[in-house]
Design a protein around this motif. Structure first.
Motif, PDB file in Angstrom:
ATOM      1  N   PHE A 191       0.888  -1.157   0.177  1.00 57.61           N
ATOM      2  CA  PHE A 191       0.076  -0.090   0.108  1.00 57.61           C
ATOM      3  C   PHE A 191       0.833   1.170   0.133  1.00 57.61           C
ATOM      4  N   TYR A 192       1.883   1.184   0.909  1.00 50.86           N
ATOM      5  CA  TYR A 192       2.689   2.465   1.056  1.00 50.86           C
ATOM      6  C   TYR A 192       3.556   2.718  -0.295  1.00 50.86           C
ATOM      7  N   THR A 193       3.803   1.582  -0.994  1.00 55.50           N
ATOM      8  CA  THR A 193       4.787   1.554  -2.082  1.00 55.50           C
ATOM      9  C   THR A 193       3.686   2.413  -3.299  1.00 55.50           C
ATOM     10  N   GLN A 194       2.547   1.939  -3.537  1.00 55.95           N
ATOM     11  CA  GLN A 194       1.472   2.409  -4.448  1.00 55.95           C
ATOM     12  C   GLN A 194       1.331   3.830  -4.023  1.00 55.95           C
ATOM     13  N   ARG A 195       0.918   4.009  -2.776  1.00 53.60           N
ATOM     14  CA  ARG A 195       0.702   5.468  -2.200  1.00 53.60           C
ATOM     15  C   ARG A 195       1.651   6.345  -2.824  1.00 53.60           C
ATOM     16  N   GLN A 196       2.968   6.173  -2.290  1.00 53.02           N
ATOM     17  CA  GLN A 196       3.826   7.375  -2.597  1.00 53.02           C
ATOM     18  C   GLN A 196       4.132   7.533  -4.202  1.00 53.02           C
ATOM     19  N   LEU A 197       3.730   6.432  -5.019  1.00 51.09           N
ATOM     20  CA  LEU A 197       3.732   6.549  -6.315  1.00 51.09           C
ATOM     21  C   LEU A 197       2.712   7.497  -6.995  1.00 51.09           C
ATOM     22  N   MET A 198       1.498   7.249  -6.228  1.00 50.69           N
ATOM     23  CA  MET A 198       0.361   8.310  -6.642  1.00 50.69           C
ATOM     24  C   MET A 198       0.547   9.690  -5.866  1.00 50.69           C
ATOM     25  N   THR A 199       0.985   9.788  -4.864  1.00 46.37           N
ATOM     26  CA  THR A 199       0.972  11.350  -4.130  1.00 46.37           C
ATOM     27  C   THR A 199       2.155  12.137  -4.673  1.00 46.37           C
ATOM     28  N   LYS A 200       3.335  11.466  -5.038  1.00 46.76           N
ATOM     29  CA  LYS A 200       4.610  12.178  -5.241  1.00 46.76           C
ATOM     30  C   LYS A 200       5.050  11.783  -7.005  1.00 46.76           C
ATOM     31  N   ASN A 201       4.817  10.879  -7.301  1.00 45.85           N
ATOM     32  CA  ASN A 201       5.567  10.590  -8.561  1.00 45.85           C
ATOM     33  C   ASN A 201       4.632  10.605  -9.692  1.00 45.85           C
ATOM     34  N   VAL A 202       3.558  11.295  -9.923  1.00 42.12           N
ATOM     35  CA  VAL A 202       2.376  11.236 -10.898  1.00 42.12           C
ATOM     36  C   VAL A 202       2.461  12.794 -11.291  1.00 42.12           C
ATOM     37  N   ASP A 203       2.269  12.994 -12.887  1.00 46.79           N
ATOM     38  CA  ASP A 203       2.077  14.235 -13.420  1.00 46.79           C
ATOM     39  C   ASP A 203       0.877  14.733 -12.947  1.00 46.79           C
ATOM     40  N   THR A 204       0.891  15.727 -12.018  1.00 52.23           N
ATOM     41  CA  THR A 204      -0.461  16.508 -11.745  1.00 52.23           C
ATOM     42  C   THR A 204      -0.964  17.395 -12.650  1.00 52.23           C
ATOM     43  N   THR A 205      -0.176  17.731 -13.760  1.00 49.38           N
ATOM     44  CA  THR A 205      -0.748  18.587 -14.880  1.00 49.38           C
ATOM     45  C   THR A 205      -1.626  17.851 -15.648  1.00 49.38           C
ATOM     46  N   VAL A 206      -1.672  16.697 -15.613  1.00 46.15           N
ATOM     47  CA  VAL A 206      -2.692  15.764 -16.804  1.00 46.15           C
ATOM     48  C   VAL A 206      -3.556  14.799 -16.085  1.00 46.15           C
ATOM     49  N   LYS A 207      -4.768  14.957 -15.945  1.00 41.34           N
ATOM     50  CA  LYS A 207      -5.551  14.326 -15.238  1.00 41.34           C
ATOM     51  C   LYS A 207      -6.287  13.255 -16.413  1.00 41.34           C
ATOM     52  N   THR A 208      -5.764  12.123 -16.098  1.00 38.97           N
ATOM     53  CA  THR A 208      -6.100  10.974 -16.912  1.00 38.97           C
ATOM     54  C   THR A 208      -6.913   9.752 -16.196  1.00 38.97           C
ATOM     55  N   PRO A 209      -7.616   8.653 -16.834  1.00 38.87           N
ATOM     56  CA  PRO A 209      -8.071   7.501 -16.266  1.00 38.87           C
ATOM     57  C   PRO A 209      -7.091   6.846 -15.763  1.00 38.87           C
ATOM     58  N   PHE A 210      -5.749   6.829 -16.113  1.00 42.71           N
ATOM     59  CA  PHE A 210      -4.680   6.014 -15.730  1.00 42.71           C
ATOM     60  C   PHE A 210      -4.589   6.461 -14.098  1.00 42.71           C
ATOM     61  N   MET A 211      -4.596   7.673 -13.895  1.00 43.35           N
ATOM     62  CA  MET A 211      -4.421   7.856 -12.241  1.00 43.35           C
ATOM     63  C   MET A 211      -5.544   7.280 -11.730  1.00 43.35           C
ATOM     64  N   GLN A 212      -6.778   7.165 -11.990  1.00 41.79           N
ATOM     65  CA  GLN A 212      -7.921   6.637 -11.411  1.00 41.79           C
ATOM     66  C   GLN A 212      -7.710   4.990 -11.339  1.00 41.79           C
ATOM     67  N   GLN A 214      -4.629   3.510 -10.998  1.00 38.21           N
ATOM     68  CA  GLN A 214      -3.769   3.252 -10.235  1.00 38.21           C
ATOM     69  C   GLN A 214      -4.142   3.655  -8.763  1.00 38.21           C
ATOM     70  N   LYS A 215      -5.012   4.527  -8.549  1.00 35.73           N
ATOM     71  CA  LYS A 215      -5.525   4.895  -7.207  1.00 35.73           C
ATOM     72  C   LYS A 215      -6.454   3.673  -6.848  1.00 35.73           C
ATOM     73  N   MET A 216      -7.232   2.957  -7.600  1.00 34.57           N
ATOM     74  CA  MET A 216      -7.822   1.716  -7.224  1.00 34.57           C
ATOM     75  C   MET A 216      -6.844   0.754  -7.186  1.00 34.57           C
ATOM     76  N   LEU A 217      -5.986   0.484  -7.670  1.00 32.80           N
ATOM     77  CA  LEU A 217      -4.948  -0.607  -7.335  1.00 32.80           C
ATOM     78  C   LEU A 217      -4.272  -0.483  -5.942  1.00 32.80           C
ATOM     79  N   MET A 218      -4.163   0.754  -5.616  1.00 31.88           N
ATOM     80  CA  MET A 218      -3.449   1.179  -4.311  1.00 31.88           C
ATOM     81  C   MET A 218      -4.177   0.430  -3.079  1.00 31.88           C
ATOM     82  N   TYR A 219      -5.562   0.313  -3.324  1.00 33.86           N
ATOM     83  CA  TYR A 219      -6.339  -0.342  -2.284  1.00 33.86           C
ATOM     84  C   TYR A 219      -6.698  -1.709  -2.754  1.00 33.86           C
TER      85      TYR A 219
END
Length: 429
Positions: A191-212, A214-219
């Motif tokens: 969970f922590y590995t996936q969370r730090q990937l989502m909160t720190k290492n994702v391009d926040t300037t582009v909102k895409t379904p890929f981010m959703q 990844q967020k689902m896989l985090m849980y």
């Protein structure tokens, strides 16, 4: 699980051989029948496998970032051909081919280590069943069955019966407590590995379904580990916990030293890099040069964080070069604006605002300007000094007593008299 493990039985011999080699080393230190010897042998197996998978991990990072940049284009294709699935698939494959992106590359490390995972499961399951396997003979089998990790046998499971656990020389309580703690640690690390990937290492300037996704896989992933973990032997839990901790540390290293462009991690990294470069006057190491080189190559396509970094170097009297090095700049500073266009002058001079005048000052300046214009255009009177010779006589006055030149005012002259009038002086008594 046993059926899947049997599919990878062809690799059980190499896996068992590696474990035995590590066991011979750790057995000489901690004793051949101890849990430390067998547990550290499994940990060393994981480390060896993950070192061999580092090239695939690098490829996974590149593929993941490429997929993130392609998300807007993929969304356009899905909306354009939402009623034609075949054409949609064709366009997607064409996009992957043009950009050189492989969607399966992000799954390569997991797919590559899956055979080793199931082979280890098969080896430990055979030890619990008192069967020799691979290079593990009867003597090593007996030694492995005696090995306990914090009181739990190496081959015991959370779901094992009390009789089976007692046959391995332990109690059901010890097994379930140890396996429960390891399952929680395994799920938390994932969970922590996936969370730090989502909160720190994702391009926040582009909102895409890929981010959703990844967020689902985090849980989802931690829940999957918790469900399947109760069926894993203690030795397999050691394997999976070790590989999760390795992945977490590897991910932290990448986020700290090679973050995704446009992410929060990149902003933090470039801020640290700016301090180091301005202090040392140059870039150090291949990693720093590679980052600076990539930023310079982007040109006008830099994001706000990268543009701020380049402007900071410029203000410090430094210039980033195309090869990633940084040199002192003697030229005038050039700062990039928000759209990437250069603005000469570094810290551009502020626009001077005119001083605010009072109402009386404005009226006075306006009246003086009007009188001055009128005096320049009006003819000179007899009271003013004349440039003509003294013997020059004035011409006759026209009827009405009005002067020929100072008679009726022209429209231009009368227009100059508009505006606030000079206040009249008090009448003399």
């Amino acid at each position: 699980m046993d059926t899947i493990a049997s599919i990878f039985s062809f690799i059980t011999t190499p896996v068992s051989w590696v474990i035995v080699q590590f066991h011979s080393v750790y057995g000489a230190i901690f004793g051949p029948d101890t849990g430390w010897a067998w547990g550290l042998s499994i940990v060393s197996l994981v480390i060896l496998i993950r070192i061999c998978l580092i090239p695939l991990f690098v490829k996974q990072i590149k593929a993941t970032r490429a997929m993130q940049t392609l998300q807007p284009e993929m969304k356009k294709i899905q909306e354009r051909y939402k009623n034609d699935k075949q054409r949609q698939s064709e366009e997607m494959m064409k996009l992957y081919k043009e950009t050189g992106t492989n969607p399966l590359s992000s799954c390569l490390p997991i797919l590559a280590q899956s055979p080793f995972f199931f082979a280890l499961y098969h080896v430990l399951n055979s030890i619990a069943s008192n069967d020799t396997i691979g290079v593990i003979n009867d003597r090593l089998l007996e030694s492995a069955q005696k090995a306990h990790i914090f009181g739990a046998p190496l081959a015991a499971k959370f779901t094992d019966s009390d009789a089976k656990v007692q046959a391995l020389g332990s109690s059901i309580t010890d097994v379930r407590v140890v396996t429960a703690i390891m399952i929680v640690l395994m799920s938390f690390s994932q969970f922590y590995t996936q969370r730090q990937l989502m909160t720190k290492n994702v391009d926040t300037t582009v909102k895409t379904p890929f981010m959703q996704q990844q967020k689902m896989l985090m849980y989802v992933f931690p829940i999957m580990f918790a469900v399947f973990g109760i069926n894993f032997p203690v030795g397999v839990l050691v394997y999976w916990l070790t590989t999760n901790v390795w992945t977490m540390g590897q991910q932290m290293y990448v986020i700290h030293n090679n973050p995704t462009p446009g992410s929060k991690a990149q902003a933090s990294y470039l801020e640290r890099l700016h301090k180091r470069v301005t202090h040392n006057g140059k870039t150090r190491g291949r990693g720093e040069k590679a980052i600076v080189k990539a930023i310079v190559a982007k040109g006008r396509d830099r994001n706000d964080v990268e543009r701020k970094f380049i402007n900071g170097l410029t203000k410090a009297g430094l210039a980033a070069q195309a090869d990633g090095t940084v040199v002192k700049s003697e030229a005038s500073t050039v700062v990039e604006t928000e759209d990437g266009t250069p603005a000469t002058g570094g810290a551009a001079p502020k626009r001077q605002q005119p001083k605010r005048q009072s109402k009386s000052q404005r009226q006075s300046s306006t009246a003086q300007g009007g009188h001055k214009a009128a005096d320049d255009s009006a003819p000179k009177t007899s009271l003013s000094k004349s440039d003509e010779p003294e013997d020059a006589k004035p011409g006759p006055k026209p009827a009405g007593g009005k002067s020929a030149s100072g008679g009726t005012r022209s429209k231009a002259q009368s227009g100059q008299r508009k505006g606030p009038q000079r206040p009249k002086s008090p009448s003399k008594k």
